[in-house]
Scaffold this motif. Structure first.
Motif, PDB file in Angstrom:
ATOM      1  N   TYR A 123      -3.192 -12.334  16.054  1.00  0.00           N
ATOM      2  CA  TYR A 123      -3.070 -12.883  14.697  1.00  0.00           C
ATOM      3  C   TYR A 123      -2.877 -12.615  13.892  1.00  0.00           C
ATOM      4  CZ  TYR A 123      -8.132 -13.151  11.967  1.00  0.00           C
ATOM      5  OH  TYR A 123      -8.813 -13.807  11.480  1.00  0.00           O
ATOM      6  N   ILE A 124      -2.801 -14.134  12.857  1.00  0.00           N
ATOM      7  CA  ILE A 124      -2.209 -14.342  12.214  1.00  0.00           C
ATOM      8  C   ILE A 124      -2.780 -14.137  10.422  1.00  0.00           C
ATOM      9  CG2 ILE A 124      -1.006 -16.470  11.070  1.00  0.00           C
ATOM     10  CD1 ILE A 124       0.618 -16.760  13.761  1.00  0.00           C
ATOM     11  N   VAL A 125      -2.092 -13.594  10.234  1.00  0.00           N
ATOM     12  CA  VAL A 125      -2.375 -13.760   8.568  1.00  0.00           C
ATOM     13  C   VAL A 125      -0.818 -12.804   7.790  1.00  0.00           C
ATOM     14  CG1 VAL A 125      -3.532 -10.323   9.511  1.00  0.00           C
ATOM     15  CG2 VAL A 125      -1.600 -10.364   9.040  1.00  0.00           C
ATOM     16  N   ALA A 126      -1.666 -12.850   6.326  1.00  0.00           N
ATOM     17  CA  ALA A 126      -0.314 -13.103   5.440  1.00  0.00           C
ATOM     18  C   ALA A 126      -0.255 -11.285   5.015  1.00  0.00           C
ATOM     19  CB  ALA A 126      -1.182 -14.019   4.666  1.00  0.00           C
ATOM     20  N   LEU A 127       1.241 -11.249   4.738  1.00  0.00           N
ATOM     21  CA  LEU A 127       0.807  -9.933   4.363  1.00  0.00           C
ATOM     22  C   LEU A 127       1.697  -9.981   2.334  1.00  0.00           C
ATOM     23  CD1 LEU A 127       3.053  -6.806   7.417  1.00  0.00           C
ATOM     24  CD2 LEU A 127       0.268  -6.877   5.965  1.00  0.00           C
ATOM     25  N   LYS A 128       1.064  -9.205   2.303  1.00  0.00           N
ATOM     26  CA  LYS A 128       1.362  -8.932   0.676  1.00  0.00           C
ATOM     27  C   LYS A 128       2.449  -7.215   0.681  1.00  0.00           C
ATOM     28  CE  LYS A 128      -0.082  -9.338  -3.608  1.00  0.00           C
ATOM     29  NZ  LYS A 128      -1.766  -9.372  -4.668  1.00  0.00           N
ATOM     30  N   VAL A 129       3.573  -7.696  -0.295  1.00  0.00           N
ATOM     31  CA  VAL A 129       4.353  -6.388   0.103  1.00  0.00           C
ATOM     32  C   VAL A 129       4.538  -6.121  -1.835  1.00  0.00           C
ATOM     33  CG1 VAL A 129       6.810  -5.540   0.360  1.00  0.00           C
ATOM     34  CG2 VAL A 129       5.563  -7.285   1.674  1.00  0.00           C
ATOM     35  N   VAL A 130       4.392  -4.373  -2.340  1.00  0.00           N
ATOM     36  CA  VAL A 130       4.515  -4.046  -3.450  1.00  0.00           C
ATOM     37  C   VAL A 130       5.334  -2.994  -3.300  1.00  0.00           C
ATOM     38  CG1 VAL A 130       3.853  -3.763  -5.677  1.00  0.00           C
ATOM     39  CG2 VAL A 130       2.301  -5.199  -3.809  1.00  0.00           C
ATOM     40  N   PHE A 131       6.314  -3.109  -3.999  1.00  0.00           N
ATOM     41  CA  PHE A 131       7.315  -1.856  -3.767  1.00  0.00           C
ATOM     42  C   PHE A 131       7.225  -1.063  -4.627  1.00  0.00           C
ATOM     43  CE2 PHE A 131      10.294  -4.696  -2.312  1.00  0.00           C
ATOM     44  CZ  PHE A 131      10.600  -4.443  -1.058  1.00  0.00           C
ATOM     45  N   LYS A 132       6.339   0.634  -3.849  1.00  0.00           N
ATOM     46  CA  LYS A 132       6.780   1.548  -5.298  1.00  0.00           C
ATOM     47  C   LYS A 132       7.532   1.744  -6.202  1.00  0.00           C
ATOM     48  CE  LYS A 132       4.036   4.302  -1.465  1.00  0.00           C
ATOM     49  NZ  LYS A 132       4.220   5.405  -0.422  1.00  0.00           N
ATOM     50  N   GLU A 133       8.353   1.274  -6.133  1.00  0.00           N
ATOM     51  CA  GLU A 133       9.337   1.101  -7.919  1.00  0.00           C
ATOM     52  C   GLU A 133       8.583   0.546  -9.011  1.00  0.00           C
ATOM     53  OE1 GLU A 133      13.606   1.183  -6.597  1.00  0.00           O
ATOM     54  OE2 GLU A 133      13.141   0.142  -8.567  1.00  0.00           O
ATOM     55  N   GLN A 134       8.228  -0.202  -8.315  1.00  0.00           N
ATOM     56  CA  GLN A 134       7.773  -1.468  -9.169  1.00  0.00           C
ATOM     57  C   GLN A 134       6.203  -0.557  -9.755  1.00  0.00           C
ATOM     58  OE1 GLN A 134       8.775  -5.112  -9.741  1.00  0.00           O
ATOM     59  NE2 GLN A 134      10.118  -4.139  -9.374  1.00  0.00           N
ATOM     60  N   ILE A 135       5.517  -0.318  -8.862  1.00  0.00           N
ATOM     61  CA  ILE A 135       3.971   0.594  -9.058  1.00  0.00           C
ATOM     62  C   ILE A 135       4.493   1.347 -10.292  1.00  0.00           C
ATOM     63  CG2 ILE A 135       2.506   1.767  -7.888  1.00  0.00           C
ATOM     64  CD1 ILE A 135       2.778  -0.297  -5.772  1.00  0.00           C
ATOM     65  N   GLU A 136       5.394   2.580  -9.979  1.00  0.00           N
ATOM     66  CA  GLU A 136       5.710   2.880 -11.112  1.00  0.00           C
ATOM     67  C   GLU A 136       6.559   2.388 -12.129  1.00  0.00           C
ATOM     68  OE1 GLU A 136       6.006   6.563 -10.881  1.00  0.00           O
ATOM     69  OE2 GLU A 136       4.864   6.285  -8.444  1.00  0.00           O
ATOM     70  N   LYS A 137       7.311   1.759 -12.049  1.00  0.00           N
ATOM     71  CA  LYS A 137       7.921   0.656 -12.893  1.00  0.00           C
ATOM     72  C   LYS A 137       6.577   0.870 -13.821  1.00  0.00           C
ATOM     73  CE  LYS A 137      11.671  -2.154 -14.493  1.00  0.00           C
ATOM     74  NZ  LYS A 137      12.923  -3.088 -14.319  1.00  0.00           N
ATOM     75  N   TYR A 138       5.976  -0.465 -13.043  1.00  0.00           N
ATOM     76  CA  TYR A 138       5.231  -0.750 -14.594  1.00  0.00           C
ATOM     77  C   TYR A 138       3.419  -0.322 -14.433  1.00  0.00           C
ATOM     78  CZ  TYR A 138       8.313  -4.969 -14.604  1.00  0.00           C
ATOM     79  OH  TYR A 138       9.876  -5.157 -14.266  1.00  0.00           O
ATOM     80  N   LYS A 139       3.520   1.207 -14.149  1.00  0.00           N
ATOM     81  CA  LYS A 139       2.088   1.737 -14.365  1.00  0.00           C
ATOM     82  C   LYS A 139       1.051   0.535 -13.467  1.00  0.00           C
ATOM     83  CE  LYS A 139       3.746   5.350 -17.149  1.00  0.00           C
ATOM     84  NZ  LYS A 139       5.250   4.468 -16.946  1.00  0.00           N
ATOM     85  N   ILE A 140       1.010   0.596 -12.451  1.00  0.00           N
ATOM     86  CA  ILE A 140      -0.200  -0.141 -11.374  1.00  0.00           C
ATOM     87  C   ILE A 140      -0.483  -0.086 -10.430  1.00  0.00           C
ATOM     88  CG2 ILE A 140       1.124  -2.811 -12.745  1.00  0.00           C
ATOM     89  CD1 ILE A 140       2.021  -3.231  -9.564  1.00  0.00           C
ATOM     90  N   HIS A 141      -0.794   1.629 -10.561  1.00  0.00           N
ATOM     91  CA  HIS A 141      -1.392   2.825  -9.847  1.00  0.00           C
ATOM     92  C   HIS A 141      -2.821   2.072  -9.264  1.00  0.00           C
ATOM     93  CE1 HIS A 141       2.165   4.837 -10.297  1.00  0.00           C
ATOM     94  NE2 HIS A 141       1.879   4.990  -9.885  1.00  0.00           N
ATOM     95  N   HIS A 142      -3.773   1.682 -11.488  1.00  0.00           N
ATOM     96  CA  HIS A 142      -4.782   1.404 -10.726  1.00  0.00           C
ATOM     97  C   HIS A 142      -5.173   0.159 -10.085  1.00  0.00           C
ATOM     98  CE1 HIS A 142      -6.400   5.737 -12.471  1.00  0.00           C
ATOM     99  NE2 HIS A 142      -5.327   5.022 -13.243  1.00  0.00           N
ATOM    100  N   GLN A 143      -4.790  -0.572 -11.280  1.00  0.00           N
ATOM    101  CA  GLN A 143      -4.410  -1.825 -10.765  1.00  0.00           C
ATOM    102  C   GLN A 143      -4.145  -2.098  -9.263  1.00  0.00           C
ATOM    103  OE1 GLN A 143      -2.018  -4.585 -13.775  1.00  0.00           O
ATOM    104  NE2 GLN A 143      -2.101  -5.749 -12.499  1.00  0.00           N
ATOM    105  N   LEU A 144      -3.994  -1.825  -8.449  1.00  0.00           N
ATOM    106  CA  LEU A 144      -3.833  -1.808  -7.681  1.00  0.00           C
ATOM    107  C   LEU A 144      -4.639  -1.108  -6.186  1.00  0.00           C
ATOM    108  CD1 LEU A 144      -1.620  -3.043  -5.066  1.00  0.00           C
ATOM    109  CD2 LEU A 144      -0.327  -1.315  -5.442  1.00  0.00           C
ATOM    110  N   ARG A 145      -4.604  -0.280  -6.212  1.00  0.00           N
ATOM    111  CA  ARG A 145      -5.861   0.161  -6.164  1.00  0.00           C
ATOM    112  C   ARG A 145      -7.514  -0.909  -6.200  1.00  0.00           C
ATOM    113  NH1 ARG A 145      -8.039   3.903  -2.741  1.00  0.00           N
ATOM    114  NH2 ARG A 145      -4.822   5.030  -2.735  1.00  0.00           N
ATOM    115  N   ARG A 146      -7.774  -1.016  -7.303  1.00  0.00           N
ATOM    116  CA  ARG A 146      -8.805  -2.017  -7.875  1.00  0.00           C
ATOM    117  C   ARG A 146      -8.780  -3.453  -6.679  1.00  0.00           C
ATOM    118  NH1 ARG A 146      -9.384  -1.939 -14.114  1.00  0.00           N
ATOM    119  NH2 ARG A 146     -10.268  -0.018 -14.465  1.00  0.00           N
ATOM    120  N   GLU A 147      -7.885  -3.749  -6.668  1.00  0.00           N
ATOM    121  CA  GLU A 147      -7.319  -5.218  -6.159  1.00  0.00           C
ATOM    122  C   GLU A 147      -7.716  -4.537  -4.904  1.00  0.00           C
ATOM    123  OE1 GLU A 147      -3.270  -6.116  -6.778  1.00  0.00           O
ATOM    124  OE2 GLU A 147      -3.647  -7.876  -5.070  1.00  0.00           O
ATOM    125  N   MET A 148      -7.834  -3.959  -3.656  1.00  0.00           N
ATOM    126  CA  MET A 148      -7.839  -3.195  -2.449  1.00  0.00           C
ATOM    127  C   MET A 148      -8.670  -3.166  -2.376  1.00  0.00           C
ATOM    128  SD  MET A 148      -4.270  -1.291  -1.600  1.00  0.00           S
ATOM    129  CE  MET A 148      -4.783   0.521  -2.812  1.00  0.00           C
TER     130      MET A 148
END
Ligand code: ADP
Ligand code: MG
Ligand code: MG
Length: 214
Positions: free
Chosen positions: A31-56
């Motif tokens: 099955y063909i999909v698109a994989l979106k990759v976000v680095f944990k280092e960036q999540i820490e740096k820009y404090k986007i934990h909440h944002q990413l969790r909401r997105e998911m």
């Protein structure tokens, strides 16, 4: 539960502020999909934990023919991976820039799809808050899919976080007032203009000039 070993990774499909997106194939099902990759280092740096969790969480819960599916997610020590429906036609932005503007018929078709997708989201109390041509994708049949729920929120009460992209911002957001689902509807008008004319109505040389033109 998924892991990177379940996928063959193909060409890069695009990138945004935090995400890099690759074509991928689930090995067992092909099955063909698109994989979106976000680095944990960036999540820490820009404090986007909440944002990413909401997105998911929000995108996983939505099922509409004009909303890009999010099938699941997993992570390893460095990265978080989102398994997305593959949009073969890429960004609507590219089509718009390639042709300058769209025909009235094409514009009407996209606006109808977008309006139906937004009505569905709003019924579920989801506001997208970052509707723009880069976040509108096309599938292999040219069907519009709303993508990138990174700024989305599920709530019945008015919100206060200023977000989105200036050319598409509703006046209440620009003025930093409380806002609700109506900010998505504003973008419907902006996009309708941009599809037909080739540039958004409040585009200006500088951000200050865009603010002034509202
Ligand atoms: P960000 O949150 O960083 O803006 P996006 O989810 O918007 O990331 O993805 C960045 C870009 O990658 C998109 O603008 C698009 O060009 C490409 N892309 C994202 N998801 C897909 C997909 N499912 N199929 C094809 N291309 C995609
Ligand atoms: Mg994006
Ligand atoms: Mg995003």
């Amino acid at each position: 539960d998924w892991s990177l070993g379940d996928f063959e990774i193909g060409k890069p499909l695009g990138k945004g502020k935090f995400g890099r997106v690759y074509l991928a194939r689930e090995i067992k099902s092909k099955y063909i999909v698109a994989l979106k990759v976000v680095f944990k280092e960036q999540i820490e740096k820009y404090k986007i934990h909440h944002q990413l969790r909401r997105e998911m969480e929000i995108q996983t819960s939505l099922r509409h023919p004009n909303v890009l599916r999010l099938y699941g997610w997993f992570h390893d020590s460095e990265r978080v991976f989102l398994i997305l429906e593959y949009a073969h036609g890429g960004e609507l932005y590219k089509e718009l820039r390639l042709n300058g503007h769209l025909s009235e018929k094409q514009a009407a078709t996209y606006i109808l799809s977008l309006a139906q997708a937004l009505a569905y989201c709003h019924e579920k109390d989801v506001i997208h808050r970052d509707i723009k041509p880069e976040n509108l994708l096309l599938d292999h049949e040219g069907r519009l899919k709303i993508a990138d729920f990174g700024w989305s929120v599920q709530s019945r009460s008015k919100r206060h976080t200023m977000c989105g992209t200036l050319d598409y911002l509703a006046p209440e957001m620009v003025e930093n007032k409380a806002h609700d689902y109506a900010v998505d509807n504003w973008t419907l008008g902006v996009l309708c203009y941009e599809f037909l004319f080739g540039a958004p109505p409040f585009e200006a040389e500088t951000q200050k000039d865009t603010f002034r033109s509202f």
